[in-house]
Design a protein around this motif. Structure first.
Motif, PDB file in Angstrom:
ATOM      1  N   LEU A  41       8.537 -16.626   0.701  1.00  0.00           N
ATOM      2  CA  LEU A  41       7.935 -16.318   1.858  1.00  0.00           C
ATOM      3  C   LEU A  41       8.375 -18.110   2.665  1.00  0.00           C
ATOM      4  N   THR A  42       8.366 -19.009   2.275  1.00  0.00           N
ATOM      5  CA  THR A  42       8.335 -20.423   2.575  1.00  0.00           C
ATOM      6  C   THR A  42      10.495 -20.346   3.027  1.00  0.00           C
ATOM      7  N   ALA A  43      11.543 -19.337   2.061  1.00  0.00           N
ATOM      8  CA  ALA A  43      12.492 -19.076   2.634  1.00  0.00           C
ATOM      9  C   ALA A  43      12.770 -18.690   3.624  1.00  0.00           C
ATOM     10  N   TRP A  44      11.638 -17.481   4.191  1.00  0.00           N
ATOM     11  CA  TRP A  44      11.746 -17.072   5.282  1.00  0.00           C
ATOM     12  C   TRP A  44      11.355 -17.631   6.642  1.00  0.00           C
ATOM     13  N   VAL A  45      10.954 -18.191   6.260  1.00  0.00           N
ATOM     14  CA  VAL A  45       9.999 -19.513   7.406  1.00  0.00           C
ATOM     15  C   VAL A  45      10.771 -20.304   7.529  1.00  0.00           C
ATOM     16  N   SER A  46      11.529 -20.574   6.617  1.00  0.00           N
ATOM     17  CA  SER A  46      12.372 -21.376   6.841  1.00  0.00           C
ATOM     18  C   SER A  46      13.808 -21.161   8.204  1.00  0.00           C
ATOM     19  N   ARG A  47      14.026 -19.823   7.684  1.00  0.00           N
ATOM     20  CA  ARG A  47      15.062 -19.337   8.304  1.00  0.00           C
ATOM     21  C   ARG A  47      14.389 -19.156   9.949  1.00  0.00           C
ATOM     22  N   GLN A  48      13.297 -18.927  10.297  1.00  0.00           N
ATOM     23  CA  GLN A  48      12.848 -18.886  11.591  1.00  0.00           C
ATOM     24  C   GLN A  48      12.108 -20.117  12.617  1.00  0.00           C
ATOM     25  N   GLU A  49      12.753 -21.357  11.183  1.00  0.00           N
ATOM     26  CA  GLU A  49      11.297 -22.289  11.968  1.00  0.00           C
ATOM     27  C   GLU A  49      12.630 -23.276  12.933  1.00  0.00           C
ATOM     28  N   PRO A  50      12.103 -23.150  14.650  1.00  0.00           N
ATOM     29  CA  PRO A  50      12.893 -23.932  15.143  1.00  0.00           C
ATOM     30  C   PRO A  50      12.954 -25.332  15.422  1.00  0.00           C
ATOM     31  N   ASP A  51      11.826 -25.858  14.671  1.00  0.00           N
ATOM     32  CA  ASP A  51      11.694 -27.608  14.329  1.00  0.00           C
ATOM     33  C   ASP A  51      12.605 -28.114  13.652  1.00  0.00           C
ATOM     34  N   PRO A  52      13.986 -28.392  13.811  1.00  0.00           N
ATOM     35  CA  PRO A  52      14.947 -29.274  12.288  1.00  0.00           C
ATOM     36  C   PRO A  52      13.974 -29.640  11.278  1.00  0.00           C
ATOM     37  N   TYR A  53      13.623 -30.554  11.552  1.00  0.00           N
ATOM     38  CA  TYR A  53      12.474 -31.498  10.455  1.00  0.00           C
ATOM     39  C   TYR A  53      12.251 -30.851  10.029  1.00  0.00           C
ATOM     40  N   LEU A  54      10.874 -29.672  10.590  1.00  0.00           N
ATOM     41  CA  LEU A  54      10.300 -28.986   9.546  1.00  0.00           C
ATOM     42  C   LEU A  54      11.205 -27.539   8.734  1.00  0.00           C
TER      43      LEU A  54
END
Length: 402
Positions: free
Chosen positions: A108-121
């Motif tokens: 789940l966290t890996a998928w979220v990281s792939r989709q997240e547009p904000d570099p810091y997040l």
């Protein structure tokens, strides 16, 4: 694309279910898709967060009418949580379920990281996932020692089992677990949903470990759960600090309800089990009406249009799928990171070293000893690498050799 604001859903006064309706059949413990189990665990964490948030809101609210509305919705949310969590089969041991919890945290966290547009997040999720990846490896070794069973049977090769950032190195000074929050006025709506989702999932993992850990008799099991439960506390702090504390109670309420619609819709799209899919569909219809109620409260109390903080339509559905390529890239590039203040560094600093010394007192933690004990009993550690050798050949699997 589906927009929950355009639908009526199941009316609130029709949402309370009988005990017979709540008594759902669990998934097959042998043949169920591992990602069906992951979706169940995720939605349990989401519903638990919904209930806990509503309780906190009620404790800070003086309006009796609002408190009554919250109580009504909260009772239904509690019923939804029971239905979702009771989908898990009773035959599964807490340690087997733990393996599944860590598979959730990783994919789940890996998928979220792939989709997240904000570099810091995005960096916050990439940092955290390498730690949950290592937790999966430590618990997999414990699983074989305690139950003589292999984690491969639980994760079904969808998620690799091998060392991540060594668990012993996750223990940091609490101040270094705080991140900079997103700005609610400029953050993309999907960023707000991501932060809430991962926070809720990690919170449920923390709660699960601190409750099941002392149920074991084996000292190494009790000690490993205690150690990792403390790290999950760090992770909850890490993720919850990403949320802008300036968000009002009303904005948070609407975001919670919208996020539940988003996730039920997402999982409904991907679910392979017809019985479980029917539950996702029913809960989505219920959440739509709960979202409408939250939006009305926001309009009344803030005189603000909820659409101003929500996406025009539901974002791209959340998916459970293998993330092996991403994790191997992160292992090769971010394994040495730790935190300093709200940022990241590659070298140990004074606060980190002081915290390590206070906790370890010169002794190896359970996360190291479980690997050593597995090597002693079986001649090697337990790991499953489906696509060749570990990307960092020089990576040592315990902090005592790091």
């Amino acid at each position: 694309m589906f927009n929950p604001l355009d639908h009526r859903g199941t009316p609130l006064d029709k949402q309370v279910r009988t005990f017979r309706e709540l008594d759902v059949a669990p998934i097959d413990p042998i043949d169920a898709d591992p990602y069906t189990r992951c979706r169940i665990i995720t939605m349990n964490g989401i519903e638990v967060e919904a209930v806990l948030f509503s309780h906190q809101f009620a404790r800070h609210c003086t309006d009796p009418d609002v408190r009554a509305k919250l109580a009504g919705i909260r009772y239904v949310e509690a019923q939804q949580q029971k239905v979702v969590n009771w989908l898990l089969p009773g035959i599964s041991s807490p340690l087997e379920t733990t393996i599944a919890y860590e598979q959730v945290a990783v994919d789940l966290t890996a998928w979220v990281s792939r989709q997240e547009p904000d570099p810091y997040l995005k960096q916050a999720y990439e940092f955290g996932v390498l730690e949950d990846f290592d937790h999966l490896y430590r618990y997999a070794n414990l699983f074989e020692m305690v139950e003589r069973r292999k984690a491969r049977k639980v994760v079904d090769d969808l998620t690799e089992v091998m060392p991540g950032r060594p668990t012993a190195l996750h223990h940091r000074d609490p101040v270094d677990n705080l991140r900079e929050p997103y700005d609610k006025s400029s953050a993309a709506p999907i960023s707000r949903l991501h932060a809430l989702t991962v926070m809720a999932a990690e919170q449920q993992t923390m709660n699960f470990y601190m409750n099941v850990g002392p149920q074991y008799m084996e000292p190494i099991a009790r000690q490993l759960y205690q150690e990792i439960a403390l790290i999950e506390e760090e992770h909850v702090t890490h993720y919850e600090s990403l949320v802008d504390p300036a968000e009002t109670w009303w904005e948070q309420l609407v975001t919670h309800e919208y996020n539940e619609c988003y996730l039920y819709y997402s999982f409904m799209q991907q679910e392979t089990d017809p019985h479980v899919k029917s539950i996702w569909e029913r809960h989505l219809d219920m959440e739509v009406a709960q979202l409408q109620a939250a939006c009305e409260l926001m309009k009344q109390q803030m005189d603000k249009d909820p659409a101003s903080i929500l996406p025009e339509t539901l974002p791209e559905p959340v998916r459970f799928e293998p993330n092996k390529a991403l994790l191997r890239e992160l292992l090769a590039t971010q394994i040495d990171l730790t935190t300093l203040g709200t940022g990241y560094v590659t070298e140990a600093h004074e606060r980190f070293e002081r915290m390590q010394e206070r906790l370890m007192a010169g002794e190896a933690p359970a996360s190291d000893r479980v690997i050593e004990e597995h090597r002693r009993v079986f001649g090697d550690e337990y790991r499953v690498e489906a696509e060749g050798p570990h990307p960092v050949e020089s990576l040592r699997t315990d902090a005592s050799h790091a």
